[in-house]
Scaffold this motif. Structure first.
Motif, PDB file in Angstrom:
ATOM      1  N   GLY A   3       2.356   8.670  -0.684  1.00  0.00           N
ATOM      2  CA  GLY A   3       2.061   7.414  -1.377  1.00  0.00           C
ATOM      3  C   GLY A   3       2.154   7.512  -2.893  1.00  0.00           C
ATOM      4  N   ARG A   4       2.784   6.533  -3.472  1.00  0.00           N
ATOM      5  CA  ARG A   4       2.807   6.419  -4.937  1.00  0.00           C
ATOM      6  C   ARG A   4       2.887   4.961  -5.330  1.00  0.00           C
ATOM      7  N   GLN A   5       2.459   4.678  -6.549  1.00  0.00           N
ATOM      8  CA  GLN A   5       2.508   3.316  -7.079  1.00  0.00           C
ATOM      9  C   GLN A   5       3.816   3.108  -7.826  1.00  0.00           C
ATOM     10  N   GLY A  16      -0.748   9.596  -3.230  1.00  0.00           N
ATOM     11  CA  GLY A  16      -0.897  10.952  -2.703  1.00  0.00           C
ATOM     12  C   GLY A  16      -1.121  11.026  -1.206  1.00  0.00           C
ATOM     13  N   ALA A  17      -1.222   9.847  -0.544  1.00  0.00           N
ATOM     14  CA  ALA A  17      -1.549   9.840   0.893  1.00  0.00           C
ATOM     15  C   ALA A  17      -0.289   9.826   1.757  1.00  0.00           C
ATOM     16  N   GLY A  22       0.787  -1.235   0.000  1.00  0.00           N
ATOM     17  CA  GLY A  22       0.000   0.000   0.000  1.00  0.00           C
ATOM     18  C   GLY A  22       0.816   1.281   0.000  1.00  0.00           C
ATOM     19  N   ASN A  23       2.107   1.195   0.367  1.00  0.00           N
ATOM     20  CA  ASN A  23       2.998   2.356   0.522  1.00  0.00           C
ATOM     21  C   ASN A  23       2.490   3.333   1.595  1.00  0.00           C
ATOM     22  N   ILE A  24       1.832   2.775   2.634  1.00  0.00           N
ATOM     23  CA  ILE A  24       1.491   3.644   3.775  1.00  0.00           C
ATOM     24  C   ILE A  24       1.981   3.076   5.109  1.00  0.00           C
ATOM     25  N   CYS A  25       2.445   1.826   5.139  1.00  0.00           N
ATOM     26  CA  CYS A  25       2.914   1.244   6.408  1.00  0.00           C
ATOM     27  C   CYS A  25       4.386   0.833   6.331  1.00  0.00           C
ATOM     28  N   ARG A  26       4.655  -0.305   5.694  1.00  0.00           N
ATOM     29  CA  ARG A  26       6.002  -0.879   5.782  1.00  0.00           C
ATOM     30  C   ARG A  26       7.062  -0.120   4.989  1.00  0.00           C
TER      31      ARG A  26
END
Ligand code: 4NP
Length: 158
Positions: free
Chosen positions: A71-73, A49-50, A11-15
């Motif tokens: 956040g980005r993909q 973007g988060a 998700g690119n928001i935790c790890r």
């Protein structure tokens, strides 16, 4: 010349934001920050973007670590050239990178750099996803990433 490191999770928001923040913190402490081009990304697109998850931010903050990630993909058209190492948090992330065409010799499991896990099997080298668990999961992940980033820096920067 810098060494490019891309930390990758789902998700690119935790790890991966935690891995990026811990690496930057340790590299700065060792005085070698300018030797690296560092970023993080997700296999998924949900959190583009988060900022990082609030629980990741809280764990990092308690340890004096800032998380700069937005956040980005993953972008196969640029990331697989720009970064020397694509550091996957788990086997699923690793396989997703390979399916997207990442060069196999650049795709590594993050915990394979933990010197205390030198004899571990591949399935023991995953950073578990803390997203659906409680806050203690973030503390456990943080400790895993501290050891892995230390080993990574030992190998890359002496
Ligand atoms: P991460 O955790 O991969 O460590 O950032 C997750 C965050 C969000 C989701 C999955 C994993 N999600 O499905 O939204």
């Amino acid at each position: 010349m810098t060494t490019g490191l891309l930390f990758v999770c789902l998700g690119n928001i935790c790890r991966s934001p935690l891995a990026e923040g811990v690496f930057l913190h340790q590299a700065k402490a060792r005085g070698v920050l300018d030797r690296f081009d560092v970023d993080s990304c997700g296999i998924g697109h949900w959190h583009v973007g988060a900022p990082p998850d609030g629980r990741a931010v809280a764990t990092a903050k308690r340890n004096g670590v800032h998380l700069p990630s937005i956040g980005r993909q993953v972008d196969p058209t640029t990331d697989f050239e720009r970064f020397d190492l694509l550091l996957a948090m788990d086997a699923s992330n690793r396989h997703a990178l390979l399916r997207l065409g990442a060069p196999e010799d650049r795709v590594k499991l993050m915990r394979s750099y933990d010197p205390t896990l030198a004899a571990a099997e591949e399935h023991e080298l995953e950073v578990p996803d803390p997203y659906y668990g409680g806050p203690d999961g973030f503390d456990r992940v943080f400790a895993m990433l501290e050891r892995a980033c230390g080993g990574l820096l030992d190998g890359l920067a002496g």
